[in-house]
Motif scaffolding. Structure first.
Motif, PDB file in Angstrom:
ATOM      1  N   GLN A  42      35.452  -1.929  43.610  1.00 28.35           N
ATOM      2  CA  GLN A  42      34.749  -0.601  43.247  1.00 28.35           C
ATOM      3  C   GLN A  42      35.015  -0.653  41.498  1.00 28.35           C
ATOM      4  OE1 GLN A  42      35.716   3.178  45.045  1.00 28.35           O
ATOM      5  NE2 GLN A  42      34.648   4.276  43.576  1.00 28.35           N
ATOM      6  N   ARG A  43      33.902  -0.161  40.849  1.00 31.82           N
ATOM      7  CA  ARG A  43      33.923  -0.099  39.575  1.00 31.82           C
ATOM      8  C   ARG A  43      33.821   1.443  38.944  1.00 31.82           C
ATOM      9  NH1 ARG A  43      33.059  -5.352  37.355  1.00 31.82           N
ATOM     10  NH2 ARG A  43      32.914  -4.643  35.018  1.00 31.82           N
ATOM     11  N   ILE A  44      34.614   2.027  37.935  1.00 33.96           N
ATOM     12  CA  ILE A  44      34.414   3.055  37.497  1.00 33.96           C
ATOM     13  C   ILE A  44      34.164   3.372  36.010  1.00 33.96           C
ATOM     14  CG2 ILE A  44      36.199   3.849  39.292  1.00 33.96           C
ATOM     15  CD1 ILE A  44      38.283   3.888  36.876  1.00 33.96           C
ATOM     16  N   ILE A  45      33.881   4.718  35.612  1.00 34.09           N
ATOM     17  CA  ILE A  45      33.501   4.772  34.264  1.00 34.09           C
ATOM     18  C   ILE A  45      34.490   6.015  33.916  1.00 34.09           C
ATOM     19  CG2 ILE A  45      31.180   4.062  34.633  1.00 34.09           C
ATOM     20  CD1 ILE A  45      30.356   7.124  34.767  1.00 34.09           C
ATOM     21  N   SER A  46      34.410   6.412  32.604  1.00 38.92           N
ATOM     22  CA  SER A  46      35.426   7.286  32.039  1.00 38.92           C
ATOM     23  C   SER A  46      35.435   8.687  32.626  1.00 38.92           C
ATOM     24  CB  SER A  46      34.948   7.403  30.514  1.00 38.92           C
ATOM     25  OG  SER A  46      33.682   7.742  30.145  1.00 38.92           O
ATOM     26  N   THR A  47      34.428   9.106  32.857  1.00 40.71           N
ATOM     27  CA  THR A  47      34.344  10.504  33.755  1.00 40.71           C
ATOM     28  C   THR A  47      34.867  10.582  35.184  1.00 40.71           C
ATOM     29  OG1 THR A  47      31.972  10.047  34.240  1.00 40.71           O
ATOM     30  CG2 THR A  47      32.363  11.105  32.103  1.00 40.71           C
ATOM     31  N   ASP A  48      35.191   9.495  35.538  1.00 38.69           N
ATOM     32  CA  ASP A  48      35.638   9.464  37.103  1.00 38.69           C
ATOM     33  C   ASP A  48      37.260   9.787  37.092  1.00 38.69           C
ATOM     34  OD1 ASP A  48      33.525   8.636  38.144  1.00 38.69           O
ATOM     35  OD2 ASP A  48      33.656   6.566  37.960  1.00 38.69           O
TER      36      ASP A  48
END
Length: 240
Positions: A42-48
């Motif tokens: 899984q990849r995430i972004i700063s708002t996760d």
């Protein structure tokens, strides 16, 4: 945090654990992203929002930590809380850190702990062939044949692998120095066993340019800025 980052790298960079340990935690359902169980890759972004074992994880404004610890026998090099003698609870450092590699429970000496995931990977990956030095005592007299066979590489039945050539020299009747560039499970103990010897004591005295020196057992120190500069130079080009 950088945008669109792999979850295991985020956890590693945040000082939670190594990437490998992060993958195990994800598989075990110990990691949530926005309230849902994370999945491998899984990849995430700063708002996760990322939660690891019930705690929100952030790597914003994280001060880099790298300490050298003289591990006594009986302490286990794991961040796993279920292990009562785990190194993290034992040291009780003020910030979240984890060990770079392992020293088995019965072994003593130098282990590094950090909150920098990429540093762990660069030091530990066998392909990078970084040196680790040990002083070992065994149960009987060391022969020239033993030194030669240890140096040339020993086939380990249990692991079905031959160890890399390494530097070995006799220090006294029952004690030798060995410099490895790989870190197979209980490697030195297995090598000695295959040659008919039993390890009595095993102490790591150096990892790359960082030496144990006169650091007292069961104490730690900050790795110096000079040591870190040399270490980073040695790690240039290393895979992570």
């Amino acid at each position: 945090m950088e945008e669109n980052i792999r979850l295991n790298k985020f956890l590693s960079d945040a000082g939670v654990c190594s990437r490998r340990a992060a993958d195990k935690a994800i598989e075990a359902g110990k990691v949530l992203v926005n309230g849902k169980p994370a999945v491998m890759g899984q990849r995430i972004i700063s708002t996760d929002q990322v939660v690891f074992e019930g705690q929100i994880v952030s790597n914003d404004n994280k001060k880099p930590v790298l300490i050298a610890y003289n591990k006594p026998a009986g302490i286990v090099c794991t961040a796993e809380k279920r292990e009562k003698n785990n190194i993290i609870d034992h040291i009780n450092y003020s910030e979240r850190i984890y060990p770079i590699g392992r020293l088995d429970k019965d072994s003593t000496g130098l282990i590094l702990l950090t909150n920098q995931g990429d540093l762990v990977n660069k030091i530990m990956r066998a392909v990078n062939a970084h040196e680790k030095e040990y002083v070992v005592s065994v149960d009987k007299e060391i022969t020239g044949d033993f030194i030669k066979k240890m140096s040339d590489g020993v086939y380990l039945d249990e692991l079905e692998v031959t160890t890399r050539k390494c530097k070995v020299r006799k220090l006294s009747k029952n004690e030798f120095n060995i410099i490895l560039t790989q870190g197979l499970n209980r490697q030195i103990r297995r090598m000695c066993q295959m040659l008919g010897y039993k390890v009595k004591t095993l102490k790591r005295i150096r990892i790359m340019n960082i030496e144990l020196g006169n650091l007292k057992e069961d104490t730690y120190r900050d790795v110096t800025a000079e040591e870190i500069a040399i270490l980073n130079k040695m790690l240039e080009g290393s895979r992570n």
